[in-house]
Design an enzyme around this catalytic site. Structure first.
Site, short mmCIF file in Angstrom:
data_model
loop_
_atom_site.label_atom_id
_atom_site.label_comp_id
_atom_site.label_asym_id
_atom_site.label_seq_id
_atom_site.Cartn_x
_atom_site.Cartn_y
_atom_site.Cartn_z
N ASP A 11 0.92 -1.19 -0.10
CA ASP A 11 0.10 -0.16 0.11
C ASP A 11 0.97 1.18 -0.07
O ASP A 11 2.01 1.31 0.14
CB ASP A 11 -0.72 -0.23 1.25
N SER A 12 0.37 2.44 -0.04
CA SER A 12 1.19 3.52 0.08
C SER A 12 1.56 3.76 1.42
O SER A 12 2.57 4.57 1.58
CB SER A 12 0.23 4.87 -0.42
N TYR A 43 -0.95 8.11 -2.35
CA TYR A 43 -1.09 8.04 -3.49
C TYR A 43 -2.55 8.74 -4.36
O TYR A 43 -2.52 9.08 -5.29
CB TYR A 43 -1.43 6.35 -3.67
N CYS A 75 -4.35 -1.63 -1.67
CA CYS A 75 -4.77 -0.21 -2.06
C CYS A 75 -5.68 0.12 -3.35
O CYS A 75 -5.58 -0.45 -4.32
CB CYS A 75 -3.42 0.48 -2.41
N GLU A 154 -2.65 8.06 8.19
CA GLU A 154 -1.19 7.82 7.86
C GLU A 154 -0.27 8.30 8.98
O GLU A 154 0.62 7.76 9.65
CB GLU A 154 -0.70 8.24 6.61
N CYS A 189 -11.12 3.02 0.76
CA CYS A 189 -9.65 3.21 0.88
C CYS A 189 -9.11 2.55 2.00
O CYS A 189 -9.86 2.29 3.23
CB CYS A 189 -9.37 4.81 1.04
N THR A 190 -8.18 1.66 1.84
CA THR A 190 -7.56 0.80 2.86
C THR A 190 -7.33 1.31 4.26
O THR A 190 -7.08 0.69 5.22
CB THR A 190 -6.81 -0.24 2.66
N HIS A 191 -7.08 2.56 4.08
CA HIS A 191 -6.84 3.37 5.20
C HIS A 191 -8.02 3.63 6.23
O HIS A 191 -7.72 3.94 7.56
CB HIS A 191 -6.05 4.90 5.15
N1 DGL Z 1 -4.75 3.24 1.21
C1 DGL Z 1 -4.89 3.59 -0.26
C2 DGL Z 1 -6.56 3.30 -0.81
O1 DGL Z 1 -6.88 2.46 -0.44
C3 DGL Z 1 -4.58 5.09 -0.73
C4 DGL Z 1 -4.27 5.96 0.37
C5 DGL Z 1 -3.46 7.25 -0.33
O2 DGL Z 1 -2.15 7.04 -0.36
O3 DGL Z 1 -3.84 8.27 -0.73
O4 DGL Z 1 -6.80 3.95 -1.91
#
Ligand code: DGL
Length: 261
Positions: A11-12, A43, A75, A154, A189-191
């Site tokens: 992931d990012s 990202y 991600c 993050e 988004c996985t975050h």
């Molecule tokens: N975790 C990432 C996703 O699922 C992107 C987060 C990011 O870097 O903007 O989209």
């Protein structure tokens, strides 16, 4: 491909740990190598070409240095920007991506109104447009690009995470079980699963939050089983890597996975 080799996950930044958590639960015998590309995060607001280049570089690194037997793109933004190029660059490598859980949300909603939070990059992608196009007839999806939210998570910035969650939820419209309100919220988004407590407090108790960790873990298990690549050991290990500072990733893993990294 060798069944004893690790599965690569990237992931990012720390977000893909929400997918890693599900992978560890479903596949406890697998060795996992998690790479956070945090020198290049976030990202979501960088554009497809940048994210595709980074995804290809990370996949190459995981193959060359760790001999991975499969790759999980944990991600949504990278999956949307790069999954086709990754498949072309690595024919034969089992690859699993993530996309916002619109289908499960459409199956679950009673009101027919679903909120979708994701990065700008994911929502602008052709891949997302195709997914949305197949389902938008029966369900109304309210799409919200959440600039800055992955970055706040993050950096473990609780005040900013709370402020942005409140702002974006309010911008999307009413949530709840009554007619016309959104009763389902897709965490695209996985975050965002790491802000689930904050989001739950804002949308209220009647709204279902949907993420993709478990389906991705099941899909990975199926792919490996089909190819005879499931590890036979009972207890796998975890290696954490980062292109930027490793400490933030280790702290997040300790907090969210109960791992002593
Ligand atoms: N975790 C990432 C996703 O699922 C992107 C987060 C990011 O870097 O903007 O989209």
């Amino acid at each position: 491909m060798n069944a004893d080799a690790p599965i690569g996950v990237f992931d990012s930044g720390v977000g893909g740990l929400s997918v890693l958590r599900a992978l560890r639960a479903a596949l406890p015998g697998e060795n996992l190598v998690y790479l956070a590309d945090n020198a290049h995060a976030p990202y979501g607001e960088r554009g497809d070409a940048f994210v595709a280049d980074r995804s290809l570089a990370v996949a190459r690194q995981l193959r060359d240095s760790h001999g991975i037997k499969a790759l999980v793109v944990a991600c949504n933004t990278a999956t949307a920007a790069a999954i086709t190029q990754l498949r072309d660059a690595h024919p034969g490598l089992p690859l699993v991506g993530v996309e916002p859980a619109l289908k499960p949300a459409a199956a679950h909603t009673r009101t027919g109104h679903v909120g979708v939070m994701a990065t700008r990059g994911t929502l602008a992608s052709q891949k997302f447009a195709a997914l949305h196009g197949t389902l938008a007839g029966q369900t109304r999806f309210v799409l919200q690009a959440c600039d800055g939210l992955a970055e706040a998570i993050e950096h473990d910035d609780a005040a900013k995470t709370e402020a942005l969650c409140a702002h974006y939820v309010q911008a999307m419209g009413p949530f709840g079980g009554r007619p016309g309100a959104m009763d389902t919220l897709v965490l695209g988004c996985t975050h965002y699963p790491f802000a689930a407590g904050v989001l739950r407090a804002v949308v209220g108790p009647d709204v279902r939050l949907v993420d993709t960790g478990e389906p991705v873990a099941r899909q990975t298990q199926r792919l490996l089983a089909t190819r005879g690549l499931l590890a036979q050991r009972t207890q796998g290990g975890l290696t954490l890597l980062a292109t930027g500072p490793l400490m933030a990733l280790q702290a997040a893993a300790t907090r969210w996975l109960a791992v002593q990294a």
